[in-house]
Write a protein that holds these residues in place. Structure first.
Motif, PDB file in Angstrom:
ATOM      1  N   GLY A 170      39.706  41.036  58.039  1.00 27.10           N
ATOM      2  CA  GLY A 170      39.549  39.921  58.964  1.00 27.10           C
ATOM      3  C   GLY A 170      38.097  39.522  59.103  1.00 27.10           C
ATOM      4  O   GLY A 170      37.196  40.255  58.704  1.00 27.10           O
ATOM      5  N   VAL A 171      37.871  38.346  59.697  1.00 26.66           N
ATOM      6  CA  VAL A 171      36.522  37.811  59.843  1.00 26.66           C
ATOM      7  C   VAL A 171      36.356  37.215  61.233  1.00 26.66           C
ATOM      8  O   VAL A 171      37.201  36.430  61.688  1.00 26.66           O
ATOM      9  N   ILE A 172      35.266  37.595  61.920  1.00 32.34           N
ATOM     10  CA  ILE A 172      34.808  36.917  63.132  1.00 32.34           C
ATOM     11  C   ILE A 172      33.698  35.978  62.680  1.00 32.34           C
ATOM     12  O   ILE A 172      32.589  36.417  62.365  1.00 32.34           O
ATOM     13  N   ALA A 173      33.996  34.679  62.601  1.00 30.70           N
ATOM     14  CA  ALA A 173      33.016  33.730  62.073  1.00 30.70           C
ATOM     15  C   ALA A 173      31.824  33.611  63.027  1.00 30.70           C
ATOM     16  O   ALA A 173      31.987  33.647  64.254  1.00 30.70           O
ATOM     17  N   ARG A 174      30.629  33.467  62.453  1.00 35.31           N
ATOM     18  CA  ARG A 174      29.398  33.368  63.230  1.00 35.31           C
ATOM     19  C   ARG A 174      28.543  32.220  62.705  1.00 35.31           C
ATOM     20  O   ARG A 174      28.652  31.837  61.531  1.00 35.31           O
ATOM     21  N   ASP A 175      27.672  31.706  63.584  1.00 33.95           N
ATOM     22  CA  ASP A 175      26.740  30.687  63.139  1.00 33.95           C
ATOM     23  C   ASP A 175      25.495  31.349  62.547  1.00 33.95           C
ATOM     24  O   ASP A 175      25.426  32.576  62.410  1.00 33.95           O
ATOM     25  N   GLU A 176      24.510  30.535  62.203  1.00 36.68           N
ATOM     26  CA  GLU A 176      23.325  31.077  61.538  1.00 36.68           C
ATOM     27  C   GLU A 176      22.559  32.053  62.419  1.00 36.68           C
ATOM     28  O   GLU A 176      21.852  32.935  61.912  1.00 36.68           O
ATOM     29  N   ALA A 177      22.697  31.926  63.725  1.00 37.36           N
ATOM     30  CA  ALA A 177      22.018  32.837  64.648  1.00 37.36           C
ATOM     31  C   ALA A 177      22.817  34.101  64.910  1.00 37.36           C
ATOM     32  O   ALA A 177      22.370  34.972  65.662  1.00 37.36           O
ATOM     33  N   GLY A 182      33.882  31.152  67.466  1.00 38.33           N
ATOM     34  CA  GLY A 182      35.215  31.005  68.047  1.00 38.33           C
ATOM     35  C   GLY A 182      36.320  31.105  67.019  1.00 38.33           C
ATOM     36  O   GLY A 182      37.497  31.263  67.364  1.00 38.33           O
ATOM     37  N   LEU A 183      35.974  31.021  65.717  1.00 38.60           N
ATOM     38  CA  LEU A 183      36.958  31.113  64.636  1.00 38.60           C
ATOM     39  C   LEU A 183      37.219  32.578  64.308  1.00 38.60           C
ATOM     40  O   LEU A 183      36.282  33.327  64.002  1.00 38.60           O
ATOM     41  N   LEU A 184      38.483  32.981  64.355  1.00 39.53           N
ATOM     42  CA  LEU A 184      38.907  34.335  64.021  1.00 39.53           C
ATOM     43  C   LEU A 184      39.920  34.239  62.891  1.00 39.53           C
ATOM     44  O   LEU A 184      40.960  33.589  63.036  1.00 39.53           O
ATOM     45  N   GLU A 185      39.628  34.891  61.760  1.00 40.02           N
ATOM     46  CA  GLU A 185      40.498  34.804  60.587  1.00 40.02           C
ATOM     47  C   GLU A 185      41.251  36.104  60.353  1.00 40.02           C
ATOM     48  O   GLU A 185      40.717  37.201  60.575  1.00 40.02           O
ATOM     49  N   GLU A 186      42.490  35.953  59.888  1.00 42.13           N
ATOM     50  CA  GLU A 186      43.319  37.064  59.429  1.00 42.13           C
ATOM     51  C   GLU A 186      43.391  38.188  60.472  1.00 42.13           C
ATOM     52  O   GLU A 186      43.731  37.927  61.621  1.00 42.13           O
ATOM     53  N   ASN A 187      43.040  39.416  60.102  1.00 41.58           N
ATOM     54  CA  ASN A 187      43.226  40.544  61.017  1.00 41.58           C
ATOM     55  C   ASN A 187      42.344  40.478  62.257  1.00 41.58           C
ATOM     56  O   ASN A 187      42.570  41.225  63.220  1.00 41.58           O
ATOM     57  N   ALA A 188      41.338  39.614  62.262  1.00 39.19           N
ATOM     58  CA  ALA A 188      40.549  39.426  63.489  1.00 39.19           C
ATOM     59  C   ALA A 188      41.395  38.811  64.601  1.00 39.19           C
ATOM     60  O   ALA A 188      41.040  38.915  65.783  1.00 39.19           O
ATOM     61  N   MET A 189      42.519  38.179  64.243  1.00 40.32           N
ATOM     62  CA  MET A 189      43.408  37.624  65.265  1.00 40.32           C
ATOM     63  C   MET A 189      44.005  38.712  66.150  1.00 40.32           C
ATOM     64  O   MET A 189      44.388  38.465  67.294  1.00 40.32           O
ATOM     65  N   ARG A 190      44.075  39.927  65.625  1.00 43.33           N
ATOM     66  CA  ARG A 190      44.647  41.027  66.411  1.00 43.33           C
ATOM     67  C   ARG A 190      43.814  41.302  67.665  1.00 43.33           C
ATOM     68  O   ARG A 190      44.332  41.857  68.643  1.00 43.33           O
ATOM     69  N   ILE A 191      42.545  40.960  67.644  1.00 43.03           N
ATOM     70  CA  ILE A 191      41.702  41.169  68.823  1.00 43.03           C
ATOM     71  C   ILE A 191      42.263  40.389  70.009  1.00 43.03           C
ATOM     72  O   ILE A 191      42.286  40.871  71.149  1.00 43.03           O
TER      73      ILE A 191
END
Length: 549
Positions: A170-177, A182-191
């Motif tokens: 899974g991925v917790i998307a982040r900005d350059e900083a 706010g975007l959570l992909e795949e297994n990150a949705m389990r959070i």
């Protein structure tokens, strides 16, 4: 001989090559007892006049998400949102309405149907917070493989603004900083699910009732739910009990099969001579149930989505060099659990969209069959976003069903083609080549990822054009006759009910749909608009009616 019902004056399209058409259908105890002259001398308690309407086998959706779909019917619908501003306006309107009780999530604004593909710009977490007046926002992507949360929602599920470790697969998307977007992909949705789930059983039952009522209106007589009771797709560890409760309450108008997610299976004890296996308590496995409600295969997620460019490919995505997707877990660990499920008597349904994931899935099925034999119903590859010719041959040899979604092409085809490039698009969500290879093909929707009414799916199988009208793998087009069979008998075979439904013939379940026109006779682009006059399950009308006399 006295029977329950005779339907007369019908244009019956039986789906049976030995007898393709008929005028009369006899029904007794929920099954078809005869056609035309086979009914001579029979008397019926009820005579129904079809008025010359077309009668076809009822449609079967071999891969949908009934609880999820039923929930979307009460959630904020973002399917029409084309810009971030559209999303903010819709969220603000829902916040002003103050009807969070409709979703069952106190204080949260829950939205569904969001498709970022082709959207001009990205949804901003801070703008979501402002639109919602500070309330937490949970947006479920149409793909089913990602969520978007506002900042308030992120904080409530334990994701702060500082560094965070991505979960496996899974991925917790982040900005350059480094701030989460706010975007959570795949297994990150389990959070999110770990905080907001499970849903109450009663709420799941109501969602199933809403879904089933819509299925009946569309001519669906059987639907398979592709993942319950665990993982990021399940809603409660008691989800199958909710199915039973919905049936007991008379909420189910369609026959239902449910796949249990691999995560929900646990270690099984037993005699020392028994194989090392995982399953449900008491050794319950695929096949338990009856013609109205049954446990199907175990559902296994091997990779992600094509829309999110997380499906595992053997080559990079055309639009994103260096990215070829990923598997959703450690391959050795997945292999071990899948083989233990097969040892427990489970048929296998493996979500595999990229061709690398299809290779992995076929290897697992092949090994499981060699070690433990063929399961109690066909094993399956769910989706098949990119499938090579050698993989189609291997599926046919192993007896593996392919379950693609033709409606994805009509809804998302332009974006998928841009991700894949021309060569892979030709092999994407195949249909005709499956049949040419001697394989098994099932009709399905993946609803609510895409619309699920079956007649538009038949049209999509025949047309294979994108939302802009561009051809998408035109060599994979089916004839109308083939497409109708795929969505009736093909899906019945895929779910282990071949020879029981999907064809109008003596001995078959009396699952029928009455149509306002013949799909073979109207222009192809009008098939999806044909009216569903009535839907009959087990000889009883669950939608509409025919005239009695």
């Amino acid at each position: 001989m006295r029977i329950d019902t005779i339907i007369e004056n019908a244009r019956v399209l039986t789906g049976d090559p030995a007898r393709p058409v008929a005028r009369r259908i006899g029904i007794w105890s929920g099954r078809i007892i005869g056609l035309d002259e086979q009914l001579d001398g029979a008397r019926a308690e009820t005579l129904l006049d079809a008025g010359g309407a077309v009668v076809s086998p009822g449609f079967n959706d071999a891969h949908a998400h009934s609880v999820w779909f039923g929930q979307t019917l009460s959630e904020l619908d973002l399917a029409a949102a084309m810009t971030p501003e559209d999303v903010y306006r819709a969220v603000a309107a829902r916040a002003a309405a103050g009807d969070e009780a409709a979703t069952g999530q106190r204080d949260w604004i829950v939205a569904s149907g969001f498709n970022p593909l082709g959207m001009s710009g990205s949804v901003d977490r801070d703008a979501l917070d402002r639109a919602a007046g500070g309330r937490p926002v949970w947006i479920k992507h149409a793909s089913g493989h990602a969520y978007t949360l506002g900042g308030a929602g992120l904080r409530l599920v334990g994701i702060g603004d500082g560094p965070a470790t991505d979960p496996d697969g899974g991925v917790i998307a982040r900005d350059e900083a480094g701030r989460p977007t706010g975007l959570l992909e795949e297994n990150a949705m389990r959070i999110v699910q770990d905080v907001l789930l499970p849903d109450p059983v009663a709420a799941i039952e109501e969602a199933l009732g809403r879904a089933s009522a819509q299925y009946a209106r569309e001519g669906l007589t059987s639907v398979t739910d592709a993942g319950i009771a665990g993982g990021w797709i399940g809603h409660s560890p008691r989800e199958f009990a909710a199915y039973q409760g919905a049936r007991d309450r008379g909420l189910l108008r369609t026959r239902m099969q449910a796949m249990v997610v691999l995560d929900a299976l646990h270690d099984l004890g037993g005699h020392r001579d028994d194989p090392d296996a995982i399953g449900l308590g008491a050794g319950i496995r695929s096949g338990v149930g009856d013609e109205w409600l049954q446990i199907g295969p175990v559902k296994v997620f091997t990779d992600g989505s094509l829309l999110g460019a997380t499906a595992a490919m053997t080559e990079d995505y055309a639009h994103d060099h260096g990215n070829h997707g990923y598997l959703q877990g450690d391959p050795d660990e997945m292999r071990a659990r899948v083989l233990r499920a097969a040892a427990g008597g489970w048929a296998l349904a493996l979500h595999a969209i990229g061709d690398a994931a299809v290779d992995f899935a076929l290897d697992l099925i092949d090994e499981a069959q060699r070690l433990h034999g063929v399961g109690p119903m066909p094993s399956r590859i769910e989706h098949g976003g990119v499938v090579r010719p050698d993989q189609l041959d291997r599926m046919a040899a192993l007896g593996v069903v392919l379950v693609p979604q033709a409606r994805f092409i009509a809804e998302y085809g332009d974006g998928m083609a841009a991700r894949l490039g021309a060569e892979r698009t030709r092999r994407s969500y195949p249909a005709a080549s499956v049949l040419r290879a001697g394989g098994l093909l099932a009709g399905s929707s993946d609803r609510p990822v895409a619309p699920g009414a079956p007649l538009p799916i038949v049209q999509a199988l025949v047309e294979r054009v994108t939302e802009s009208g561009a051809p998408y793998g035109p060599d994979e087009r089916l004839t109308v006759e083939q497409a109708m069979r795929v969505c009736t008998a093909g899906s019945a075979e895929a779910t282990g009910w071949g020879g029981q439904k999907g064809v109008i013939a003596p001995g078959m379940l009396a699952d029928l749909v009455v149509l306002g026109d013949d799909p073979h006779a109207v222009p192809v682009d009008r098939i999806g608009a044909i009216d569903v006059v009535a839907t009959i399950v087990g000889g009883e009308a669950v939608h509409g009616a025919l005239s009695a006399r």
